[in-house]
Design a protein around this motif. Structure first.
Motif, PDB file in Angstrom:
ATOM      1  N   GLU A   1     -16.968  19.749   8.664  1.00  0.00           N
ATOM      2  CA  GLU A   1     -16.686  20.921   9.492  1.00  0.00           C
ATOM      3  C   GLU A   1     -17.994  21.686   9.720  1.00  0.00           C
ATOM      4  OE1 GLU A   1     -12.419  21.380   7.182  1.00  0.00           O
ATOM      5  OE2 GLU A   1     -14.253  22.301   6.472  1.00  0.00           O
ATOM      6  N   HIS A   2     -18.442  21.713  10.946  1.00  0.00           N
ATOM      7  CA  HIS A   2     -19.737  22.313  11.257  1.00  0.00           C
ATOM      8  C   HIS A   2     -19.567  23.698  11.877  1.00  0.00           C
ATOM      9  CE1 HIS A   2     -21.564  18.504  10.241  1.00  0.00           C
ATOM     10  NE2 HIS A   2     -20.805  17.881  11.125  1.00  0.00           N
ATOM     11  N   GLY A   3     -18.677  24.491  11.298  1.00  0.00           N
ATOM     12  CA  GLY A   3     -18.443  25.825  11.826  1.00  0.00           C
ATOM     13  C   GLY A   3     -19.671  26.714  11.659  1.00  0.00           C
ATOM     14  N   HIS A   4     -19.944  27.530  12.666  1.00  0.00           N
ATOM     15  CA  HIS A   4     -21.078  28.436  12.549  1.00  0.00           C
ATOM     16  C   HIS A   4     -20.699  29.563  11.593  1.00  0.00           C
ATOM     17  CE1 HIS A   4     -18.574  30.470  15.553  1.00  0.00           C
ATOM     18  NE2 HIS A   4     -19.200  31.600  15.227  1.00  0.00           N
ATOM     19  N   GLY A   5     -21.681  30.068  10.894  1.00  0.00           N
ATOM     20  CA  GLY A   5     -21.434  31.165   9.968  1.00  0.00           C
ATOM     21  C   GLY A   5     -21.077  30.721   8.567  1.00  0.00           C
ATOM     22  N   LYS A   6     -21.009  29.422   8.315  1.00  0.00           N
ATOM     23  CA  LYS A   6     -20.729  28.966   6.955  1.00  0.00           C
ATOM     24  C   LYS A   6     -21.891  29.319   6.043  1.00  0.00           C
ATOM     25  CE  LYS A   6     -19.114  24.854   6.187  1.00  0.00           C
ATOM     26  NZ  LYS A   6     -18.796  23.410   6.237  1.00  0.00           N
ATOM     27  N   ARG A   7     -21.565  29.822   4.858  1.00  0.00           N
ATOM     28  CA  ARG A   7     -22.610  30.206   3.913  1.00  0.00           C
ATOM     29  C   ARG A   7     -23.207  29.008   3.186  1.00  0.00           C
ATOM     30  NH1 ARG A   7     -19.149  35.110   1.046  1.00  0.00           N
ATOM     31  NH2 ARG A   7     -18.976  36.458   2.899  1.00  0.00           N
ATOM     32  N   ASP A   8     -22.427  27.950   3.076  1.00  0.00           N
ATOM     33  CA  ASP A   8     -22.855  26.769   2.317  1.00  0.00           C
ATOM     34  C   ASP A   8     -22.294  25.545   3.037  1.00  0.00           C
ATOM     35  OD1 ASP A   8     -22.887  24.610   0.372  1.00  0.00           O
ATOM     36  OD2 ASP A   8     -23.229  26.110  -1.186  1.00  0.00           O
ATOM     37  N   PRO A   9     -23.082  24.491   3.234  1.00  0.00           N
ATOM     38  CA  PRO A   9     -22.575  23.299   3.928  1.00  0.00           C
ATOM     39  C   PRO A   9     -21.360  22.673   3.256  1.00  0.00           C
ATOM     40  CG  PRO A   9     -24.968  23.202   3.734  1.00  0.00           C
ATOM     41  CD  PRO A   9     -24.522  24.354   2.894  1.00  0.00           C
ATOM     42  N   ARG A  10     -21.198  22.931   1.940  1.00  0.00           N
ATOM     43  CA  ARG A  10     -20.074  22.342   1.201  1.00  0.00           C
ATOM     44  C   ARG A  10     -18.782  23.120   1.380  1.00  0.00           C
ATOM     45  NH1 ARG A  10     -22.662  22.960  -4.511  1.00  0.00           N
ATOM     46  NH2 ARG A  10     -22.880  25.005  -3.517  1.00  0.00           N
ATOM     47  N   ASP A  11     -18.860  24.336   1.863  1.00  0.00           N
ATOM     48  CA  ASP A  11     -17.656  25.155   2.040  1.00  0.00           C
ATOM     49  C   ASP A  11     -16.699  24.475   3.016  1.00  0.00           C
ATOM     50  OD1 ASP A  11     -18.893  26.914   0.365  1.00  0.00           O
ATOM     51  OD2 ASP A  11     -19.349  28.413   1.905  1.00  0.00           O
ATOM     52  N   PHE A  12     -15.409  24.583   2.732  1.00  0.00           N
ATOM     53  CA  PHE A  12     -14.414  23.904   3.562  1.00  0.00           C
ATOM     54  C   PHE A  12     -13.433  24.907   4.156  1.00  0.00           C
ATOM     55  CE2 PHE A  12     -13.050  23.729  -0.879  1.00  0.00           C
ATOM     56  CZ  PHE A  12     -11.750  24.198  -0.829  1.00  0.00           C
ATOM     57  N   ALA A  13     -12.842  24.515   5.264  1.00  0.00           N
ATOM     58  CA  ALA A  13     -12.000  25.425   6.043  1.00  0.00           C
ATOM     59  C   ALA A  13     -10.623  25.600   5.409  1.00  0.00           C
ATOM     60  CB  ALA A  13     -11.849  24.912   7.467  1.00  0.00           C
ATOM     61  N   LEU A  14     -10.228  26.842   5.266  1.00  0.00           N
ATOM     62  CA  LEU A  14      -8.863  27.195   4.892  1.00  0.00           C
ATOM     63  C   LEU A  14      -8.031  27.516   6.140  1.00  0.00           C
ATOM     64  CD1 LEU A  14      -9.672  29.575   1.886  1.00  0.00           C
ATOM     65  CD2 LEU A  14      -8.981  27.169   1.767  1.00  0.00           C
ATOM     66  N   TRP A  15      -8.704  28.037   7.163  1.00  0.00           N
ATOM     67  CA  TRP A  15      -8.052  28.395   8.419  1.00  0.00           C
ATOM     68  C   TRP A  15      -9.035  28.161   9.555  1.00  0.00           C
ATOM     69  CZ3 TRP A  15      -3.046  29.740   9.275  1.00  0.00           C
ATOM     70  CH2 TRP A  15      -2.715  30.275  10.536  1.00  0.00           C
TER      71      TRP A  15
END
Length: 449
Positions: A168-182
């Protein structure tokens, strides 16, 4: 000895002790209903059906929850590419999975929740994670903060600093490992309303919310394919424990099925789709094939292996039909010991074949009493594995095949009689009808994959 199961989290075979004596809560990651089920997906269901049956044999009251993922990236991608509503894909695919489970003799779950029916529970879980600082919102997207959960990676045995980023390449992610909840609303996608904006849940969140609702904040067993260990199950643990849930006490994973050394992919037209294979293989023979290997071992699907399994099962079947004794009241000790040791079905199956050999020898030597005793043992063991040839579901299929074969024989005789009488056009018409009836049927066809 008591039941012992391999726990992926501890990487060891552990004594099984349920949270509540006499009761077992089991959550199994069910299908993503985007394309028809393939043999790799159904192996998981057969393996956990055997676990379900064994737990019931041990007189546990089993609450078995198997979810249905009916909203997810692949579903949306297919709906957009085909220009149809997402439910026009998920509903028929759900029915395809359900009929396949039934065809292969899998017991139904206690509850089978759909993701789309549990959006409020998912929103509640996200709100808890936002409130505790384990999640953050960026312009309508909500991400889980992996850095906020130090135990991340414990299930898969990976160090957080060595993990790859999510897809998931969402902009604004703090860490590349973070995953989407919504995931915020995008054109053409289904949407639901949440406090942070319209959108839809992330895949990993769905199972955490449904497991909590039906099994509670702590339950006994979480199961699924080994391919789900990371990131799916790893993410489930992170978000559920970050929200205060103990979550699963045992993690059980079945091995993969490959074909020609490669992973079987989810595609619409798949030669490994179960409905395609069942045109060439009896359902009970496919179940035998999938059950016969140890559930944790990898399997390489091949025509030769399936035909070998079918031959082995037919030998068992012939003996049971010859004697037709009712199942014994008690299982052979060596069979039970094999099942208690991490569901060692190959070893348990060896006891089935040994009893068949002894029963056939008894018949040959004129000892029907011993043959009946051995048949009773065989049927009792096969009941546990869901493979008893005289069980109603398999016996019904056998009767239907016998009727179909008899009708086909009559029609062939009529066609031959018409040809002999010079009515060639009528004979050719009958042969065309026979050929048409055989398309997609398991009559005189060999398996080719």
């Amino acid at each position: 000895m008591g039941l012992r199961l391999y726990d992926t989290f501890s990487r060891s075979v552990r004594d099984f002790s349920p949270r509540i004596p006499g009761k077992v809560s089991l959550y199994l990651c069910g299908p993503t209903v985007v394309v028809p089920p393939h043999v790799g997906q159904i192996r998981s269901q057969v393996n956990f059906d055997i676990l379900h049956r064994w737990l019931r044999h041990l007189e546990y009251q089993v609450i078995f929850c198997r979810n249905v993922t009916d909203i997810e990236d692949k579903i949306i991608s297919r709906s957009l590419s085909e220009g149809v509503h997402w439910w026009r894909i998920t509903d028929p695919m759900y029915r395809s999975f359900k009929s396949t489970y039934e065809a292969l003799g899998c017991l139904p779950p206690s509850v089978e929740p759909r993701a789309t029916g549990h959006i409020p529970e998912m929103i509640e879980l996200i709100e808890q994670l936002l409130g505790s600082g384990h999640a953050y919102e960026v312009e309508g997207d909500v991400y889980f903060s992996v850095d906020s959960f130090p135990a991340y990676g414990a299930l898969s045995g990976q160090r957080p600093d060595q993990m790859r980023g999510t897809e998931e390449h969402g902009h604004g992610k703090r860490d590349p490992r973070d995953f989407a909840l919504w995931k915020r609303a995008r054109p053409g996608e289904p949407i639901w309303t949440a406090p942070w904006g319209e959108g839809r849940p992330g895949w990993h969140l769905e199972c955490s919310a449904m497991a909590r609702k039906y099994l509670g904040r702590e339950f006994d067993i979480h199961g699924g394919g080994a391919n789900l260990v990371f990131p799916h199950h790893e993410n489930e643990i992170a978000q559920s424990r970050a929200a205060g849930d103990e979550f699963a006490r045992y993690w059980i994973h079945n091995g993969p099925v490959t074909h020609r050394g490669e992973k079987i992919r989810k595609v619409v037209k798949n030669p490994m789709a179960v409905h395609t294979l069942l045109r060439r293989i009896r359902p009970v023979e496919l179940r035998y094939y999938l059950a016969a290997a140890h559930y944790r071992s990898p399997m390489e699907f091949s025509v030769a292996a399936v035909e070998e399994a079918a031959t082995a099962y037919r030998r068992i079947e012939r003996f049971v039909h010859r004697v037709a004794e009712r199942p014994a009241d008690r299982l052979p000790v060596l069979f039970s010991e094999a099942m208690e040791h991490d569901l060692n079905v190959p070893q348990a199956m060896s006891r089935v074949h040994a009893a068949v050999n002894e029963g056939n020898a008894a018949l040959d030597s004129g000892d029907p009493k011993l043959a009946a005793a051995k048949c009773g043992e065989v049927r009792a063991m096969l009941e546990i594995l869901g493979l008893d040839p005289l069980a109603e579901n398999w016996a019904r299929e056998t009767r239907l095949q016998e009727v179909a074969g008899a009708v086909l024989h009559v029609v062939r005789n009529l066609a031959e009689a018409s040809a002999a009488a010079g009515e060639l056009e009528r004979a050719h018409a009958m042969h065309r009808q026979i050929d048409s009836a055989l398309i997609g049927r398991r009559v005189n066809h060999r398996l080719t994959v």
